[in-house]
Motif scaffolding. Structure first.
Motif, PDB file in Angstrom:
ATOM      1  N   GLU A  24      -6.802 -18.698 -43.926  1.00  0.00           N
ATOM      2  CA  GLU A  24      -7.302 -19.271 -42.681  1.00  0.00           C
ATOM      3  C   GLU A  24      -8.667 -19.909 -42.873  1.00  0.00           C
ATOM      4  O   GLU A  24      -9.039 -20.813 -42.117  1.00  0.00           O
ATOM      5  CB  GLU A  24      -7.377 -18.174 -41.605  1.00  0.00           C
ATOM      6  CG  GLU A  24      -6.024 -17.623 -41.182  1.00  0.00           C
ATOM      7  CD  GLU A  24      -6.153 -16.574 -40.101  1.00  0.00           C
ATOM      8  OE1 GLU A  24      -7.304 -16.299 -39.696  1.00  0.00           O
ATOM      9  OE2 GLU A  24      -5.118 -16.033 -39.661  1.00  0.00           O
ATOM     10  N   ALA A  25      -9.415 -19.444 -43.836  1.00  0.00           N
ATOM     11  CA  ALA A  25     -10.772 -19.965 -44.041  1.00  0.00           C
ATOM     12  C   ALA A  25     -10.793 -21.233 -44.859  1.00  0.00           C
ATOM     13  O   ALA A  25     -11.788 -21.976 -44.823  1.00  0.00           O
ATOM     14  CB  ALA A  25     -11.638 -18.903 -44.717  1.00  0.00           C
ATOM     15  N   SER A  26      -9.725 -21.518 -45.617  1.00  0.00           N
ATOM     16  CA  SER A  26      -9.723 -22.674 -46.502  1.00  0.00           C
ATOM     17  C   SER A  26      -9.134 -23.887 -45.796  1.00  0.00           C
ATOM     18  O   SER A  26      -8.572 -23.790 -44.715  1.00  0.00           O
ATOM     19  CB  SER A  26      -8.935 -22.370 -47.771  1.00  0.00           C
ATOM     20  OG  SER A  26      -7.563 -22.152 -47.476  1.00  0.00           O
ATOM     21  N   VAL A  27      -9.278 -25.033 -46.427  1.00  0.00           N
ATOM     22  CA  VAL A  27      -8.750 -26.300 -45.911  1.00  0.00           C
ATOM     23  C   VAL A  27      -7.739 -26.838 -46.914  1.00  0.00           C
ATOM     24  O   VAL A  27      -7.977 -26.828 -48.126  1.00  0.00           O
ATOM     25  CB  VAL A  27      -9.889 -27.323 -45.707  1.00  0.00           C
ATOM     26  CG1 VAL A  27      -9.331 -28.688 -45.307  1.00  0.00           C
ATOM     27  CG2 VAL A  27     -10.869 -26.825 -44.649  1.00  0.00           C
ATOM     28  N   ASP A  28      -6.608 -27.308 -46.398  1.00  0.00           N
ATOM     29  CA  ASP A  28      -5.562 -27.904 -47.230  1.00  0.00           C
ATOM     30  C   ASP A  28      -5.095 -26.960 -48.336  1.00  0.00           C
ATOM     31  O   ASP A  28      -4.810 -27.387 -49.465  1.00  0.00           O
ATOM     32  CB  ASP A  28      -6.039 -29.225 -47.836  1.00  0.00           C
ATOM     33  CG  ASP A  28      -6.290 -30.294 -46.783  1.00  0.00           C
ATOM     34  OD1 ASP A  28      -5.726 -30.179 -45.681  1.00  0.00           O
ATOM     35  OD2 ASP A  28      -7.060 -31.225 -47.057  1.00  0.00           O
TER      36      ASP A  28
ATOM     37  N   TRP B 210      -8.732 -28.681 -52.766  1.00  0.00           N
ATOM     38  CA  TRP B 210      -9.971 -29.354 -53.177  1.00  0.00           C
ATOM     39  C   TRP B 210     -10.762 -28.489 -54.150  1.00  0.00           C
ATOM     40  O   TRP B 210     -11.407 -29.004 -55.065  1.00  0.00           O
ATOM     41  CB  TRP B 210     -10.807 -29.683 -51.942  1.00  0.00           C
ATOM     42  CG  TRP B 210     -10.087 -30.609 -51.013  1.00  0.00           C
ATOM     43  CD1 TRP B 210      -9.416 -30.271 -49.859  1.00  0.00           C
ATOM     44  CD2 TRP B 210      -9.888 -32.009 -51.184  1.00  0.00           C
ATOM     45  NE1 TRP B 210      -8.836 -31.381 -49.296  1.00  0.00           N
ATOM     46  CE2 TRP B 210      -9.116 -32.463 -50.091  1.00  0.00           C
ATOM     47  CE3 TRP B 210     -10.307 -32.933 -52.145  1.00  0.00           C
ATOM     48  CZ2 TRP B 210      -8.752 -33.799 -49.939  1.00  0.00           C
ATOM     49  CZ3 TRP B 210      -9.943 -34.249 -51.995  1.00  0.00           C
ATOM     50  CH2 TRP B 210      -9.168 -34.680 -50.905  1.00  0.00           C
ATOM     51  N   GLN B 211     -10.706 -27.193 -53.957  1.00  0.00           N
ATOM     52  CA  GLN B 211     -11.402 -26.293 -54.891  1.00  0.00           C
ATOM     53  C   GLN B 211     -10.747 -26.336 -56.272  1.00  0.00           C
ATOM     54  O   GLN B 211     -11.441 -26.230 -57.295  1.00  0.00           O
ATOM     55  CB  GLN B 211     -11.396 -24.871 -54.340  1.00  0.00           C
ATOM     56  CG  GLN B 211     -12.319 -24.650 -53.153  1.00  0.00           C
ATOM     57  CD  GLN B 211     -11.743 -25.110 -51.830  1.00  0.00           C
ATOM     58  OE1 GLN B 211     -10.660 -25.704 -51.784  1.00  0.00           O
ATOM     59  NE2 GLN B 211     -12.444 -24.827 -50.740  1.00  0.00           N
ATOM     60  N   VAL B 212      -9.429 -26.495 -56.291  1.00  0.00           N
ATOM     61  CA  VAL B 212      -8.730 -26.595 -57.574  1.00  0.00           C
ATOM     62  C   VAL B 212      -9.263 -27.801 -58.358  1.00  0.00           C
ATOM     63  O   VAL B 212      -9.554 -27.723 -59.552  1.00  0.00           O
ATOM     64  CB  VAL B 212      -7.211 -26.710 -57.356  1.00  0.00           C
ATOM     65  CG1 VAL B 212      -6.509 -27.043 -58.671  1.00  0.00           C
ATOM     66  CG2 VAL B 212      -6.666 -25.411 -56.790  1.00  0.00           C
ATOM     67  N   GLY B 213      -9.402 -28.937 -57.658  1.00  0.00           N
ATOM     68  CA  GLY B 213      -9.924 -30.119 -58.329  1.00  0.00           C
ATOM     69  C   GLY B 213     -11.369 -29.973 -58.748  1.00  0.00           C
ATOM     70  O   GLY B 213     -11.767 -30.422 -59.829  1.00  0.00           O
ATOM     71  N   ALA B 214     -12.168 -29.334 -57.895  1.00  0.00           N
ATOM     72  CA  ALA B 214     -13.588 -29.185 -58.192  1.00  0.00           C
ATOM     73  C   ALA B 214     -13.839 -28.251 -59.367  1.00  0.00           C
ATOM     74  O   ALA B 214     -14.861 -28.366 -60.062  1.00  0.00           O
ATOM     75  CB  ALA B 214     -14.329 -28.676 -56.956  1.00  0.00           C
ATOM     76  N   LEU B 215     -12.915 -27.321 -59.601  1.00  0.00           N
ATOM     77  CA  LEU B 215     -13.076 -26.383 -60.711  1.00  0.00           C
ATOM     78  C   LEU B 215     -12.268 -26.793 -61.940  1.00  0.00           C
ATOM     79  O   LEU B 215     -12.570 -26.356 -63.052  1.00  0.00           O
ATOM     80  CB  LEU B 215     -12.645 -24.975 -60.279  1.00  0.00           C
ATOM     81  CG  LEU B 215     -13.468 -24.329 -59.157  1.00  0.00           C
ATOM     82  CD1 LEU B 215     -12.878 -22.977 -58.782  1.00  0.00           C
ATOM     83  CD2 LEU B 215     -14.929 -24.184 -59.562  1.00  0.00           C
TER      84      LEU B 215
ATOM     85  N   LEU C  82      -9.320 -36.981 -45.806  1.00  0.00           N
ATOM     86  CA  LEU C  82     -10.138 -35.797 -45.528  1.00  0.00           C
ATOM     87  C   LEU C  82     -11.380 -36.181 -44.736  1.00  0.00           C
ATOM     88  O   LEU C  82     -11.768 -35.478 -43.785  1.00  0.00           O
ATOM     89  CB  LEU C  82     -10.533 -35.113 -46.836  1.00  0.00           C
ATOM     90  CG  LEU C  82     -11.489 -33.910 -46.715  1.00  0.00           C
ATOM     91  CD1 LEU C  82     -10.820 -32.778 -45.934  1.00  0.00           C
ATOM     92  CD2 LEU C  82     -11.917 -33.430 -48.104  1.00  0.00           C
ATOM     93  N   ALA C  83     -11.996 -37.299 -45.107  1.00  0.00           N
ATOM     94  CA  ALA C  83     -13.173 -37.763 -44.377  1.00  0.00           C
ATOM     95  C   ALA C  83     -12.836 -38.057 -42.919  1.00  0.00           C
ATOM     96  O   ALA C  83     -13.660 -37.835 -42.018  1.00  0.00           O
ATOM     97  CB  ALA C  83     -13.747 -39.011 -45.046  1.00  0.00           C
TER      98      ALA C  83
ATOM     99  N   LEU D  54     -17.362 -34.945 -54.138  1.00  0.00           N
ATOM    100  CA  LEU D  54     -17.414 -35.463 -52.773  1.00  0.00           C
ATOM    101  C   LEU D  54     -16.429 -34.706 -51.882  1.00  0.00           C
ATOM    102  O   LEU D  54     -16.716 -34.439 -50.707  1.00  0.00           O
ATOM    103  CB  LEU D  54     -17.111 -36.955 -52.738  1.00  0.00           C
ATOM    104  CG  LEU D  54     -17.164 -37.599 -51.340  1.00  0.00           C
ATOM    105  CD1 LEU D  54     -18.541 -37.405 -50.709  1.00  0.00           C
ATOM    106  CD2 LEU D  54     -16.812 -39.076 -51.413  1.00  0.00           C
ATOM    107  N   GLY D  55     -15.285 -34.347 -52.418  1.00  0.00           N
ATOM    108  CA  GLY D  55     -14.348 -33.555 -51.646  1.00  0.00           C
ATOM    109  C   GLY D  55     -14.959 -32.241 -51.202  1.00  0.00           C
ATOM    110  O   GLY D  55     -14.814 -31.832 -50.035  1.00  0.00           O
ATOM    111  N   MET D  56     -15.660 -31.570 -52.097  1.00  0.00           N
ATOM    112  CA  MET D  56     -16.315 -30.316 -51.737  1.00  0.00           C
ATOM    113  C   MET D  56     -17.404 -30.548 -50.693  1.00  0.00           C
ATOM    114  O   MET D  56     -17.589 -29.754 -49.768  1.00  0.00           O
ATOM    115  CB  MET D  56     -16.907 -29.677 -52.991  1.00  0.00           C
ATOM    116  CG  MET D  56     -15.887 -29.233 -54.012  1.00  0.00           C
ATOM    117  SD  MET D  56     -14.852 -27.871 -53.418  1.00  0.00           S
ATOM    118  CE  MET D  56     -15.984 -26.495 -53.602  1.00  0.00           C
ATOM    119  N   GLU D  57     -18.126 -31.642 -50.822  1.00  0.00           N
ATOM    120  CA  GLU D  57     -19.170 -31.958 -49.851  1.00  0.00           C
ATOM    121  C   GLU D  57     -18.577 -32.142 -48.456  1.00  0.00           C
ATOM    122  O   GLU D  57     -19.143 -31.685 -47.454  1.00  0.00           O
ATOM    123  CB  GLU D  57     -19.893 -33.232 -50.297  1.00  0.00           C
ATOM    124  CG  GLU D  57     -21.053 -33.649 -49.421  1.00  0.00           C
ATOM    125  CD  GLU D  57     -21.721 -34.910 -49.931  1.00  0.00           C
ATOM    126  OE1 GLU D  57     -22.219 -35.688 -49.088  1.00  0.00           O
ATOM    127  OE2 GLU D  57     -21.738 -35.125 -51.165  1.00  0.00           O
TER     128      GLU D  57
END
Length: 843
Positions: free
Chosen positions: A801-805, A809-814, A716-717, A785-788
């Motif tokens: 269309e607005a999200s990535v992958d 990453w949001q699933v993991g962050a929440l 991702l980076a 860090l993924g969210m960052e």
């Protein structure tokens, strides 16, 4: 001196276990500060006399014949008995002859150490631990050297030992036979002292950064320039100096320079840590003949890199001992210092930072021990392991120094308290052979170099090796490809693993399991992870919690009824532990079970029950006695979920649809449960709880997920930008990724440490809390860090269309609370570590 040592044979790429001192041997020295010729306790003349077979002790049952490794040199999780003896002897020697009051006195002297102690160390063999006997050494290894350096770090022992060790290592590895015989015996017997001069102003950690200039003169060179950060410069008789002999990046050399040579000026400068000596080496047209060159000029780059690695490992070893001593000092103070009517160690504000430091200490030790082993056995893995170890060690030591002073309060600012000496030492240790940032940068450059190459390979018995091959053959035949795992393929998979008895493999064969030993269980898990195979069984809770409890505590009738259902996947168990207002304090549960004849009548509520809406039964802890101690009144019942009076209500989490219906509340209203469904005796539930919770906290399986998460983060980076530039060009981001890498590798080694203790039959409860806390910290930090990295796309959920992958990453962050909170929150784990391992007062 010493006894010849056979080549290591055991293949266990994992850290040496945290050791315990052996009981003191019979004292042979007369009372007082002087030495008797007897030297070490037990009449030993040197460290070589401690053992006739120095080795890394094998985590294999006694009596198993050693055999050559299939895949290269070996390592072990634990120090041998002889290495334990060495540690004990060094510690007793230093405690008697250079305790902290003597350290305080010596740091005020011009020399900074005692020559008579140096001579005695030489006689005991400490100066030549890792040198062959042919050159006056003990013929041991870098692992043995680390044992000694940990103890010198623990006692803040002032001496040129570390510098002398590195100079000797350089000559041993780069010099020819004549050079070795010329210099090594003097370094081993203490008649000469050596040090290394590798770094310059503004220089990085790579050999190619060397700038000190060399001009050809005949077959030798004239050296011009200045080296910085030279340890013990004024007491050194010789210096191993790196230099540049051409314009190419690899035009590098190493030379041995005598302190008395014309043009040499060595000077030490005042330090924060007065127990150490550090300074500059100036070379102004210093002539070095061909016979003083270590190896061919222009080919010394790998040797310089290796010397930097060895220096990082040596300093990390001293840090390890110093952090342990500072932690023990602070814990003792926290036990004795009374505030608000209680020892300050009673308060979580004191317990928790000390517990965190303990976790970090044990974790960077894992990297340290592996790196020390790799110096002798896996040279290609040394640089990355050394950098990860040194960086993590510095982070921990800096924190220990600061927190140690703060937790001592105002007294910590005074010279009267010894804790300040360790703060001062941390200021020395931070930059020596590279600070944390420099090593995280280096580790990122080396991120493609694996540790534990090929996995964790034990020197298996023939039967264990045969089992590994059987598992591999099974997987080759039955493991469905990831893109072909539909319902039909999974049914066939579960049928195959059941027939092979891989389901419930740790269970006794008489209970329908595989009867696998701890080692075989590890082999099976490792091979399944490597092959990315599906889950072995379908009833996860039944296999991991309910089945083992029934096997250990249940009746024969229960074993016959429930175990086959679990193994065949015909049951789906959930656990009934937590209750409203109870949280992790399971001993305070209030769900009531009153016996009426041959039945219990259960009333109460359970909460946070995973997948209760899909379960066929609940493995439920209830209170059957309200009069006794709270730990004694708990009973375990097996309750069918279709029993009249049970109501399941879903708990809606903030994590969204991905975690919908994962957790539930379960209400019991006059639920009747046959007494024959009780597991164990009435009131035996707490023992069952303690046994089952350990199954959840081993930590090995999580490491595989961490590695994959770090790979995804790095990928991702590679697609992200920071301040308009590619994210992977951002120095701070690279260091964050390296910090994760250090802690993931440490987590893997920590998990293997737990495995070794299981093989040995040692308690692993403390390891479990360390692994749980370490893994939880990783999970949360990587998710953030993924969210960052997502930047402006981070608020968007779902596959739009607005999200990535696809919003992964949001699933993991929440979703991290499901892992972090389950089985005991991080704060609970800190309490366990602080109270059970550090001995601080209980809440």
């Amino acid at each position: 001196m010493g006894i010849p040592r056979p080549a290591p044979r055991w293949v266990v790429p994992a850290p040496l276990l945290r050791q315990l001192d052996l009981p003191p041997g019979p004292e042979t020295r007369s009372p007082g500060s002087g030495f008797r010729p007897g030297g070490l306790p037990g009449g030993r003349q040197s460290i070589s006399d401690i053992s006739s077979d120095w080795r890394l002790e094998c985590a294999i049952p006694p009596g198993t014949p050693p055999r050559a490794s299939r895949e290269g040199p070996s390592m072990n999780f634990g120090f041998s008995e002889e290495q334990e003896m060495l540690r004990g002897e060094v510690r007793r020697f230093l405690d008697e002859h250079c305790p902290i009051p003597e350290v305080r006195r010596l740091k005020e002297t011009e020399l900074g150490f005692r020559e008579e102690l140096w001579a005695e160390m030489a006689r005991l063999g400490w100066l030549g631990v890792a040198l062959p006997e042919a050159y006056g050494g003990a013929g041991l290894s870098w692992v043995d050297m680390v044992v000694v350096l940990e103890e010198t770090g623990r006692s803040l022992f002032p001496s040129p030992l570390l510098a002398n060790t590195l100079a000797a290592a350089a000559i041993l590895e780069r010099g020819d036979e004549e050079q070795k015989r010329r210099w090594l015996s003097g370094l081993a017997d203490g008649s000469r002292k050596g040090t290394v001069a590798l770094f310059e102003e503004g220089q990085g950690l790579r050999a190619s950064d060397t700038a000190l200039r060399a001009e050809r003169e005949g077959e030798g060179f004239l050296l011009y320039g200045e080296k910085r950060g030279v340890a013990d410069p004024e007491t050194a008789d010789l210096f191993v100096v790196s230099f540049r002999c051409g314009d190419g990046p690899d035009d590098l050399g190493l030379a041995v320079v005598d302190a008395e040579t014309a043009g040499v000026e060595a000077k030490a400068y005042p330090l924060i840590d007065q127990t150490k000596r550090l300074g500059h080496l100036s070379l102004d047209g210093v002539h070095v003949d061909r016979d003083r060159l270590l190896g061919a000029p222009g080919a010394a780059g790998p040797g310089i890199e290796r010397l930097i690695d060895q220096g990082a490992i040596a300093v990390s070893a001293e840090i390890s001992g110093a952090v342990e001593a500072a932690l023990q000092l602070t814990v003792q103070y926290a036990k004795e210092r009374i505030q608000f009517g209680s020892p300050i160690g009673h308060f979580q504000a004191v317990k928790h930072p000390l517990a965190e430091i303990h976790v970090d200490l044990e974790s960077f030790r894992s990297l340290l021990y592996y790196g020390a082993w790799a110096i002798d056995q896996r040279p290609d893995e040394v640089s990355r392991s050394a950098s990860l170890a040194k960086a993590y060690a510095v982070d921990t030591f800096v924190r220990m120094g600061i927190d140690g002073i703060q937790l001592h309060g105002a007294t910590g600012f005074t010279v009267a308290e010894d804790i300040h000496l360790y703060l001062m030492r941390s200021k020395w240790a931070r930059p020596i052979f590279g600070d944390a940032n420099a090593h995280y940068d280096r580790a990122f450059e080396l991120r493609q170099l694996p540790l534990l190459r090929g996995g964790a390979h034990f020197d298996l018995t023939p039967e264990e090796e045969e089992f590994r091959q059987e598992v591999r053959a099974f997987l080759a035949e039955h493991n469905p490809p990831r893109h072909q795992r539909g319902p039909g393929e999974m049914v066939e998979w579960w049928k195959a693993v059941r027939e092979e008895r891989y389901v419930g493999f740790s269970w006794p064969r008489e209970c329908g399991g595989g009867g696998g030993s701890v080692m075989e269980q590890f082999i099976l898990k490792e091979e399944m992870l490597k092959a990315e195979a599906p889950m072995i069984g379908r009833d996860y809770t039944g296999l991991g919690w309910v089945g083992p409890a029934i096997i250990q505590f249940g009746s024969d009738a229960q074993k016959g009824k429930y175990l086959p259902e679990i193994l065949d996947g015909r049951s789906a168990w959930c656990t009934g532990y937590s209750e409203p207002g109870v949280g992790s304090d399971l001993a305070s549960l209030q769900c009531r079970a009153v016996r009426e004849g041959d039945e219990y009548v259960v009333n109460g509520q359970k909460i946070w029950i995973s997948l209760a809406h899909m379960a066929t039964g609940i493995y439920c802890m209830v209170r059957t006695d309200f009069e006794c101690e709270k730990f004694d009144g708990i009973t375990c019942l097996l309750i069918p979920m279709d029993s009249p009076g049970i109501e399941v209500r879903p708990i809606k989490s903030f994590a969204g649809d991905h975690f919908a219906d994962l957790y539930n509340e379960v209400f019991f209203t006059d639920v009747r449960v046959p007494v024959e469904n009780r597991v164990g005796k009435e009131g035996e539930g707490w023992q069952i709880i303690c046994s089952a919770l350990q199954n959840e906290r081993s930590g090995i399986a999580e490491v595989n997920r961490h590695h994959k998460a770090l790979e995804r983060l790095t990928e991702l980076a590679g697609r992200s930008r920071i301040s308009g530039k590619p994210a992977l060009e951002d120095t701070e981001l690279r260091r964050k990724l390296s910090r994760f890498s250090a802690r993931i590798e440490a987590a893997r080694l920590n998990g293997l440490r737990t495995l070794t203790r299981q093989v040995r039959g040692e308690p692993t409860q403390s390891d479990a809390s360390i692994n749980k806390l370490h893994n939880c910290n990783l999970l949360v930090s990587m998710a953030e860090l993924g969210m960052e990295l997502l930047g402006a796309a981070s608020p968007y959920v779902g596959d739009t269309e607005a999200s990535v992958d696809g919003g992964r990453w949001q699933v993991g962050a929440l979703g991290w609370p499901t892992t972090v909170i389950g089985g005991g929150t991080p704060n609970i784990q800190k309490n366990i570590i602080a109270e059970r391992m550090l001995g601080l007062p209980k809440d």
